[in-house]
Design an enzyme around this catalytic site. Sequence first.
Site, PDB file in Angstrom:
ATOM      1  N   LYS A  79       7.998   3.047  -0.151  1.00 15.03           N
ATOM      2  CA  LYS A  79       6.776   2.256  -0.344  1.00 15.03           C
ATOM      3  C   LYS A  79       5.798   3.088  -1.174  1.00 15.03           C
ATOM      4  O   LYS A  79       5.692   4.303  -0.964  1.00 15.03           O
ATOM      5  CB  LYS A  79       6.177   1.934   1.025  1.00 15.03           C
ATOM      6  CG  LYS A  79       4.970   1.000   0.995  1.00 15.03           C
ATOM      7  CD  LYS A  79       4.458   0.733   2.426  1.00 15.03           C
ATOM      8  CE  LYS A  79       3.355  -0.300   2.457  1.00 15.03           C
ATOM      9  NZ  LYS A  79       2.894  -0.584   3.829  1.00 15.03           N
ATOM     10  N   SER A 154       2.639  -5.632   4.872  1.00 18.44           N
ATOM     11  CA  SER A 154       2.378  -5.172   3.530  1.00 18.44           C
ATOM     12  C   SER A 154       3.571  -4.461   2.868  1.00 18.44           C
ATOM     13  O   SER A 154       3.584  -4.318   1.652  1.00 18.44           O
ATOM     14  CB  SER A 154       1.192  -4.203   3.531  1.00 18.44           C
ATOM     15  OG  SER A 154       1.522  -3.021   4.221  1.00 18.44           O
ATOM     16  N   SER A 178       3.123  -4.146   9.369  1.00 17.92           N
ATOM     17  CA  SER A 178       3.545  -4.075   7.961  1.00 17.92           C
ATOM     18  C   SER A 178       4.958  -3.584   7.705  1.00 17.92           C
ATOM     19  O   SER A 178       5.433  -3.659   6.574  1.00 17.92           O
ATOM     20  CB  SER A 178       2.569  -3.207   7.165  1.00 17.92           C
ATOM     21  OG  SER A 178       1.398  -3.925   6.890  1.00 17.92           O
TER      22      SER A 178
END
Lengths: 493, 96
Positions: A79, A154, A178
């Site tokens: 990420k 997210s 997330s």
Amino acid sequence: MDLKNLTLEEIAREIREGRLSSRDATEYYLERISSFDGAVNSYITVTEERAREEAAACDEEQARGKLKGPLHGVPVGLKDIFCTKGVRTTCGSRMLENFIPPYDSEVYRRLREAGAVLLGKQNMDEFAMGSSTETSYFGPTRNPHDLSRIPGGSSGGSAAAVAAGLSPTSVGTDTGGSIRQPAALCGVVGMKPTYGRVSRFGMVAFASSLDQAGPITTSVRDAAFLLGVISGHDPKDSTSVNVDVPDYLSFCGREVSGMTVGVPEEYFIEGMEEEVRKRVEEAVERLSSLGCRIERIRLPHTDYALACYYIVAPAEASSNLARYDGVKYGYRTESYEGLIDMYMKTRAEGFGSEVKRRIMLGTYALSAGYYEAFYGKALRVRSLIKRDFLKAFETVDVIVAPTSPTTAFGLGERLHDPLTMYLSDIFTIPVNLAGLPAISIPCGEDGKGLPVGVQIIGKHFREEEIFQVAFALESELGRARVVDPESTAGEGE
Amino acid sequence: MAITREEVLHIARLARLALTEDEVSLFTEQLGKILDYMAKLNELDVADVEPTAHAIEMTNVLREDVVTNGDQREEILSNAPDRSGDCFRVPRILED
């Protein structure tokens, strides 16, 4: 060799035992990225050149009889919230569009030390604020199971990439769901460890008392394997906890018969999708048939978790994001008159709408006259939410619940209604407030062929019990399915 | 418990955010709705409940006051939006 249906563990073994080169493994994923990521948009930055160099170095080292570690030569995604020395780290924001970190995050340092090859930095909601990956400055990520839908967020880039076979694994972060929510919506495995289990050093801060990194994978064993690599005390993060890391993999395959599974009434609510309810109830039945004792439990303050979270997280965010002032790094506005004007324009232009909304909310909750009524109150409610869990864990080993009240929704569907968007995390948020570990694993599909996730919540620092139960359940339900995005675009199954 | 336009402007100033007219209207409406939702917490009597700032109990962590990272001056300064030699350049803050 077609790696699509191999697990991370299997890829690592193929490389280690010399049947697959790191170079070929890396090319395989780079090729899939170039074929499919135009449609999925799961990467912000593909580190193609660097990946090839790292893979070649791994192969050469192996030829000399040396292995770096358990992930020797294995390509991974990350990420774009984790600092990577020399590779831009954007956090999905215009503010950090050109930020080149001078150091590595501890998570990435450990992956590298274990031998991993970095494929690239994956898309995410801006500063991890969002539940759909639509707030990214770099455009939304799409769900590989249906390109007209969101992947969750997210860590939506990470979950979509793993679901589409664009990286065999990824590490995401979870502040209010997330990791787990996008894993559920993309039909893969996502694990949020106990707060303090994984170092937050070099991970761009959102809400520091809630943020925690964890693996996104296609199998429970892979999650156990990867968590073992990234876990452990780090002196550079004073909130990282100095407790032993068990051999998580050794818990996959242990009997679950005799364990007690709590099913909280408050997680089966009106308004959730009927098929989500059914799939989760079926998963509970499977556990019962494996010999688990099922106990209906109450977590009475669940209903207050969302309000509590949307005070605590924005309050911490408003403080954390004060650092983006256009002075030391990141975006600075073009023209301004004086310092305050420079700050105000820089932040207005550098941040997107959702980030501004949360900074406003947090600033309000912390401002003179409102502090006690909002922030002070929320911290006390947080105690009640944590207490609910601790009480339940006096009689149960793990808690099983849905991960998300719905399957993947359409792009744009909730973007302009913040409160509805926030409700996407209603089942994941309480876990962060209480600092507990939890996993989401796939438990079937709805009528449209969209994945449903089931969440298994454990006691503080008892991730191994979660893996034990999750592995048993996965063995019953089947492992995550990697899809070719184009072939499934817009069609049900 | 809606929030007024003036409050939105005040908060934006505190947060150092230059909002457009449209954003002021949008946030007045959206933050109002969100804050209304927060009022739900008033249903609970928490007078006797201790606050939880961190879910995992922890104490201060101390270490020796020694340099642990090397000289990264150039890598750090190369991220600066504006620099002058080895300094970050900022707008003038003192009036003439």
